[in-house]
Design an enzyme around this catalytic site. Structure first.
Site, mmCIF file in Angstrom:
data_model
loop_
_atom_site.group_PDB
_atom_site.id
_atom_site.type_symbol
_atom_site.label_atom_id
_atom_site.label_comp_id
_atom_site.label_asym_id
_atom_site.label_seq_id
_atom_site.Cartn_x
_atom_site.Cartn_y
_atom_site.Cartn_z
ATOM 1 N N ASP A 1 9.007 8.148 12.181
ATOM 2 C CA ASP A 1 7.777 8.190 11.398
ATOM 3 C C ASP A 1 7.791 9.445 10.522
ATOM 4 O OD1 ASP A 1 5.023 7.651 10.594
ATOM 5 O OD2 ASP A 1 4.859 6.470 12.420
ATOM 6 N N ARG B 1 0.853 -1.184 0.000
ATOM 7 C CA ARG B 1 0.000 0.000 0.000
ATOM 8 C C ARG B 1 0.891 1.236 0.000
ATOM 9 N NH1 ARG B 1 0.019 2.564 4.901
ATOM 10 N NH2 ARG B 1 0.421 1.365 6.794
#
Length: 284
Positions: A192, A99
């Protein structure tokens, strides 16, 4: 610098991709696992949400007023007026387990984005650039991609492999990347989503690290913005003076912590001293 302020306790399972939309005076972000696209109005606190066709890693403003969304399987154009998603171009049809995860718009309107194995088991993720209707793969072999982000002069592109806690830097010129190198590593959480301020300081969300790490352009860790929740997924600059740092969070992998951290998955805002960089729009 102010304390982090919870502006929307939306409860996102995997909140990601906050982005400032100056024209609408709003912050867009996604809940990847919840398959939602959210918009927060900064003036009146208006909260609006849409269902997405599949897991969506980012939603970035385009020049025509739409958003370009990284939906699993391809880039889609989203029309906020109709709520409709239309496929622009398929991505990674040869990697159906993947994804899309995070994206960034460069000054020339090109869209840089990464992919990842949805199960996080294999290193099938890659780094791409979408420009003039064409998608080009620029790097490969990531487990979980995050970023990219770019230095103020456009000469350095940063991109992460989150599970290894490594932040990489590339030399960048006219859409070409060279000289990949290790820029920094995080020891107090997983690296992140990133953003860069006007002085070139890289702000990195720390998944399970209770904050946002700050790195100087030479890779030195120069500080941390502490949060009341442990999973900060991305920080992005917004507001009229670009000094409001909007941060998404998540309860993914930490559902058992929600009792002690009831704002896990919320959208936060921190007032900072140094402004960020303008948010560019995707050129379609």
């Amino acid at each position: 610098m102010s304390e982090p302020e919870l502006v929307w306790n939306v409860g996102a399972e995997l909140g990601e991709g906050p982005v400032w939309d100056a024209a609408r005076r709003a912050v867009w972000f996604v809940d990847i696992k919840g398959r939602k696209l959210h918009r927060y109005g900064v003036d009146d606190g208006a909260k609006t949400s849409w269902d997405t066709p599949d897991q969506t890693g980012f939603a970035l403003p385009a020049e025509d007023g739409s958003l370009v969304c990284g939906v699993r399987g391809g880039l889609h154009r989203f029309d906020p007026d109709s709520g409709r998603f239309d496929l622009i171009v398929a991505v990674e049809q040869d990697r159906p387990q993947n994804r899309l995860n995070d994206g960034f718009v460069a000054v020339d309107g090109s869209l840089w984005f990464g992919s990842m194995d949805d199960s996080e088991d294999t290193v099938s993720g890659a780094l791409y650039r979408f420009h003039n209707g064409e998608i080009v793969r620029h790097d490969d072999g990531y487990r979980v991609t995050n970023g990219p982000a770019m230095s103020p002069d456009g000469r350095t592109l940063y991109h992460h492999d989150t599970t290894t806690r490594r932040i990489f830097a590339f030399d960048h010129s006219d859409g070409v990347l060279t000289k990949k190198r290790l820029f920094a590593e995080t020891t107090d959480g997983f690296a992140d989503g990133p953003s860069v301020d006007s002085e070139g300081v890289l702000h990195v969300g720390l998944f399970n690290g209770w904050g946002v790490a700050r790195f100087a352009p030479n890779g030195e860790r120069i500080g941390t913005i502490r949060f009341p929740v442990q999973t900060v997924t991305k920080a992005a600059f917004g507001g009229d003076d670009l000094r409001d740092l909007y941060c998404t969070t998540a309860w993914l992998s930490n559902a058992d912590k929600r009792g002690d951290q009831p704002s896990l998955g919320g959208l936060f805002r921190v007032r900072v001293e140094t402004p960020g960089l303008p948010q560019h729009r995707v050129r379609l």
